[in-house]
Design a protein around this motif. Structure first.
Motif, PDB file in Angstrom:
ATOM      1  N   LEU A 126      -1.782   3.786  -1.507  1.00 51.87           N
ATOM      2  CA  LEU A 126      -2.906   3.447  -2.569  1.00 51.87           C
ATOM      3  C   LEU A 126      -3.245   2.111  -2.035  1.00 51.87           C
ATOM      4  CD1 LEU A 126      -1.106   0.711  -3.858  1.00 51.87           C
ATOM      5  CD2 LEU A 126      -0.583   2.321  -5.246  1.00 51.87           C
ATOM      6  N   PHE A 127      -4.730   1.657  -2.716  1.00 55.63           N
ATOM      7  CA  PHE A 127      -5.124   0.473  -2.252  1.00 55.63           C
ATOM      8  C   PHE A 127      -4.637  -0.810  -2.974  1.00 55.63           C
ATOM      9  CE2 PHE A 127      -8.569   3.871  -1.790  1.00 55.63           C
ATOM     10  CZ  PHE A 127      -8.987   3.569  -0.570  1.00 55.63           C
ATOM     11  N   PRO A 128      -4.183  -1.549  -2.067  1.00 52.73           N
ATOM     12  CA  PRO A 128      -3.548  -2.748  -2.785  1.00 52.73           C
ATOM     13  C   PRO A 128      -4.343  -3.463  -3.656  1.00 52.73           C
ATOM     14  CG  PRO A 128      -3.052  -2.588  -0.381  1.00 52.73           C
ATOM     15  CD  PRO A 128      -4.092  -1.740  -0.684  1.00 52.73           C
ATOM     16  N   TRP A 129      -3.716  -4.074  -4.751  1.00 49.46           N
ATOM     17  CA  TRP A 129      -4.351  -4.825  -5.774  1.00 49.46           C
ATOM     18  C   TRP A 129      -5.337  -4.139  -6.351  1.00 49.46           C
ATOM     19  CZ3 TRP A 129      -9.494  -6.511  -6.993  1.00 49.46           C
ATOM     20  CH2 TRP A 129      -9.284  -7.367  -7.934  1.00 49.46           C
ATOM     21  N   LEU A 130      -6.015  -3.232  -5.753  1.00 48.95           N
ATOM     22  CA  LEU A 130      -7.057  -2.438  -6.670  1.00 48.95           C
ATOM     23  C   LEU A 130      -6.427  -1.364  -7.400  1.00 48.95           C
ATOM     24  CD1 LEU A 130     -10.189  -2.103  -7.022  1.00 48.95           C
ATOM     25  CD2 LEU A 130     -10.088  -0.494  -5.196  1.00 48.95           C
ATOM     26  N   GLN A 131      -5.306  -1.027  -6.923  1.00 46.05           N
ATOM     27  CA  GLN A 131      -4.796   0.208  -7.490  1.00 46.05           C
ATOM     28  C   GLN A 131      -3.050  -0.013  -7.826  1.00 46.05           C
ATOM     29  OE1 GLN A 131      -5.367   3.470  -4.968  1.00 46.05           O
ATOM     30  NE2 GLN A 131      -7.311   4.237  -6.159  1.00 46.05           N
ATOM     31  N   LYS A 132      -2.607   0.274  -8.879  1.00 45.83           N
ATOM     32  CA  LYS A 132      -1.308   0.412  -9.191  1.00 45.83           C
ATOM     33  C   LYS A 132      -0.562   1.584  -9.246  1.00 45.83           C
ATOM     34  CE  LYS A 132       1.788  -2.094 -12.592  1.00 45.83           C
ATOM     35  NZ  LYS A 132       1.916  -2.536 -13.799  1.00 45.83           N
ATOM     36  N   ALA A 133       0.618   1.839  -8.866  1.00 51.28           N
ATOM     37  CA  ALA A 133       1.337   3.036  -9.080  1.00 51.28           C
ATOM     38  C   ALA A 133       2.195   3.057 -10.377  1.00 51.28           C
ATOM     39  CB  ALA A 133       2.214   3.652  -7.998  1.00 51.28           C
ATOM     40  N   VAL A 134       2.206   3.679 -11.500  1.00 50.00           N
ATOM     41  CA  VAL A 134       3.041   3.650 -12.477  1.00 50.00           C
ATOM     42  C   VAL A 134       3.764   4.932 -12.612  1.00 50.00           C
ATOM     43  CG1 VAL A 134       3.069   3.442 -14.977  1.00 50.00           C
ATOM     44  CG2 VAL A 134       1.178   2.573 -14.088  1.00 50.00           C
ATOM     45  N   ILE A 135       5.474   4.427 -12.437  1.00 48.02           N
ATOM     46  CA  ILE A 135       6.276   5.429 -12.424  1.00 48.02           C
ATOM     47  C   ILE A 135       6.678   5.869 -13.734  1.00 48.02           C
ATOM     48  CG2 ILE A 135       8.520   6.050 -11.129  1.00 48.02           C
ATOM     49  CD1 ILE A 135       6.331   5.546  -9.212  1.00 48.02           C
TER      50      ILE A 135
ATOM     51  N   ALA B 231       1.000  -1.233  -0.082  1.00 53.07           N
ATOM     52  CA  ALA B 231      -0.009  -0.042   0.013  1.00 53.07           C
ATOM     53  C   ALA B 231       0.869   1.327   0.107  1.00 53.07           C
ATOM     54  CB  ALA B 231      -1.021   0.152   1.318  1.00 53.07           C
ATOM     55  N   ILE B 232       2.332   1.125   0.221  1.00 54.51           N
ATOM     56  CA  ILE B 232       3.019   2.485   0.114  1.00 54.51           C
ATOM     57  C   ILE B 232       3.998   2.242  -0.882  1.00 54.51           C
ATOM     58  CG2 ILE B 232       5.033   3.286   1.738  1.00 54.51           C
ATOM     59  CD1 ILE B 232       3.736   2.239   3.892  1.00 54.51           C
ATOM     60  N   TYR B 233       4.265   3.430  -1.743  1.00 55.50           N
ATOM     61  CA  TYR B 233       5.040   3.561  -2.750  1.00 55.50           C
ATOM     62  C   TYR B 233       5.792   4.720  -2.600  1.00 55.50           C
ATOM     63  CZ  TYR B 233       1.725   6.460  -4.821  1.00 55.50           C
ATOM     64  OH  TYR B 233       0.596   7.190  -5.465  1.00 55.50           O
ATOM     65  N   ASP B 234       6.877   4.931  -3.268  1.00 58.82           N
ATOM     66  CA  ASP B 234       7.773   6.136  -3.386  1.00 58.82           C
ATOM     67  C   ASP B 234       8.040   6.600  -4.739  1.00 58.82           C
ATOM     68  OD1 ASP B 234       8.275   6.013  -0.655  1.00 58.82           O
ATOM     69  OD2 ASP B 234       9.994   4.617  -0.828  1.00 58.82           O
ATOM     70  N   VAL B 235       7.963   7.964  -4.637  1.00 60.12           N
ATOM     71  CA  VAL B 235       8.031   8.476  -6.132  1.00 60.12           C
ATOM     72  C   VAL B 235       9.683   9.410  -5.949  1.00 60.12           C
ATOM     73  CG1 VAL B 235       7.337  10.219  -7.976  1.00 60.12           C
ATOM     74  CG2 VAL B 235       5.604   8.723  -6.694  1.00 60.12           C
ATOM     75  N   LYS B 236      10.527   8.720  -6.499  1.00 63.11           N
ATOM     76  CA  LYS B 236      11.854   9.530  -6.589  1.00 63.11           C
ATOM     77  C   LYS B 236      11.970  10.917  -7.231  1.00 63.11           C
ATOM     78  CE  LYS B 236      14.065   4.886  -5.720  1.00 63.11           C
ATOM     79  NZ  LYS B 236      15.034   4.032  -6.291  1.00 63.11           N
ATOM     80  N   GLY B 237      13.131  11.383  -7.076  1.00 64.35           N
ATOM     81  CA  GLY B 237      13.503  12.713  -7.793  1.00 64.35           C
ATOM     82  C   GLY B 237      13.362  12.386  -9.273  1.00 64.35           C
ATOM     83  N   GLY B 238      12.940  13.151 -10.258  1.00 64.11           N
ATOM     84  CA  GLY B 238      13.005  13.187 -11.508  1.00 64.11           C
ATOM     85  C   GLY B 238      11.768  12.417 -12.039  1.00 64.11           C
ATOM     86  N   THR B 239      10.947  11.962 -11.309  1.00 65.34           N
ATOM     87  CA  THR B 239      10.054  10.996 -11.754  1.00 65.34           C
ATOM     88  C   THR B 239       8.542  11.559 -11.186  1.00 65.34           C
ATOM     89  OG1 THR B 239      10.256   9.559  -9.892  1.00 65.34           O
ATOM     90  CG2 THR B 239      11.524   9.061 -11.900  1.00 65.34           C
TER      91      THR B 239
END
Length: 287
Positions: free
Chosen positions: A59-68, A28-36
């Motif tokens: 985010l909601f696990p399985w239901l949502q996905k983060a695209v970097i 449920a936790i994700y990081d957005v690094k610098g330059g992205t």
């Protein structure tokens, strides 16, 4: 023993939910690094039209996905071979610095995907290059390279903006022509060099002719001056010239160790006639 067994049983039963909870929490936790930046894909509603900035997010696990997605400026080379206005084949290479428009990242991901630059830039780059090069002759592509580059840059920036791609810089890094045109250019350069060499020879000959004319005029004026001087001075000037020449000859002979002064035949060694004869020989002004 029974108490220990109950404790172990309780730990085992608790470990499974804890492990599941930790796994769900991490997903449920994700990081957005610098330059992205991140775009959220929802299994129910699709791509959300919100751009996630740098930092840590949930985010909601399985239901949502983060695209970097990378939003830094990236270089790319675009090459093509096309014909000029005078039907000469030209090979061009462009160096393009591009980045996605951050505001439209959801649309870019939804319509083009993560490899948007691979899908768009080669096609529009070739299209613009062919259209611009066809408006110039091969010679103009060389002499007006800055104008050609500016036209390509302006048109390519407009076309890329239609796909929400920003171009930071567009420059021509490589330009070559067909063998026939290259040979023609070399022959033209050789002809120009030959023409320059011939013109130099003609100019040199003309300068030499003018110098000869001036030299001849000077000699004529000198001869005329000498002639007038002789007419005015009579034999006196000739006598002075003869004396000067005799002095030069006598000085040369006196300085030479191989010259011996001989008296006239029939005179004795102590007679002064030998000296007189030598003087007559060296300074024979009366003859």
């Amino acid at each position: 023993m029974a108490a220990s067994a109950r404790i172990l049983n309780w730990v085992y039963r608790l470990a499974i939910p804890v492990a599941i909870g930790v796994s769900v929490g991490e997903s449920a936790i994700y990081d957005v690094k610098g330059g992205t930046r991140a775009v959220i894909f929802d299994r129910l509603s699709g791509v959300k039209q919100t751009v996630i900035s740098e930092g840590t997010h949930f985010l909601f696990p399985w239901l949502q996905k983060a695209v970097i997605m990378d939003v830094r400026t990236t270089p790319r080379n675009i090459s093509t071979t096309t014909g000029s206005k005078d039907l000469q084949m030209v090979s061009l290479t462009l160096r393009v610095l591009h980045r996605p428009d951050v505001t439209f990242l959801p649309q870019i991901y939804q319509n083009l995907g993560l490899d948007y630059d691979e899908r768009v830039l080669p096609s529009i780059g070739n299209e613009v290059l062919k259209a611009i090069v066809a408006q110039f002759d091969a010679a103009e592509l060389i002499t007006q390279r800055e104008i050609v580059s500016a036209r390509i840059r302006d048109d390519l920036v407009k076309r890329a903006s239609e796909f929400h791609i920003a171009l930071e810089d567009v420059s021509i890094t490589h330009m070559t022509f067909g063998k026939e045109f290259t040979k023609a250019v070399e022959e033209k350069q050789i002809a120009q060099q030959d023409a320059e060499r011939a013109r130099y020879i003609v100019e040199k000959a003309e300068q030499e002719r003018q110098a000869s004319v001036i030299r001849a005029e000077g000699e004529a004026e000198a001869a005329e001056t000498i002639s007038k001087a002789l007419e005015k001075a009579g034999d006196g000037l000739l006598l002075i010239r003869r004396i000067e020449a005799s002095k030069d000859i006598a000085g040369t002979l006196a300085a030479s160790p191989n010259v011996t002064y001989l008296p006239k035949s029939g005179s004795s060694g102590g007679d002064t006639s030998g000296s007189s004869g030598s003087n007559n020989l060296l300074l024979n002004l009366g003859r």
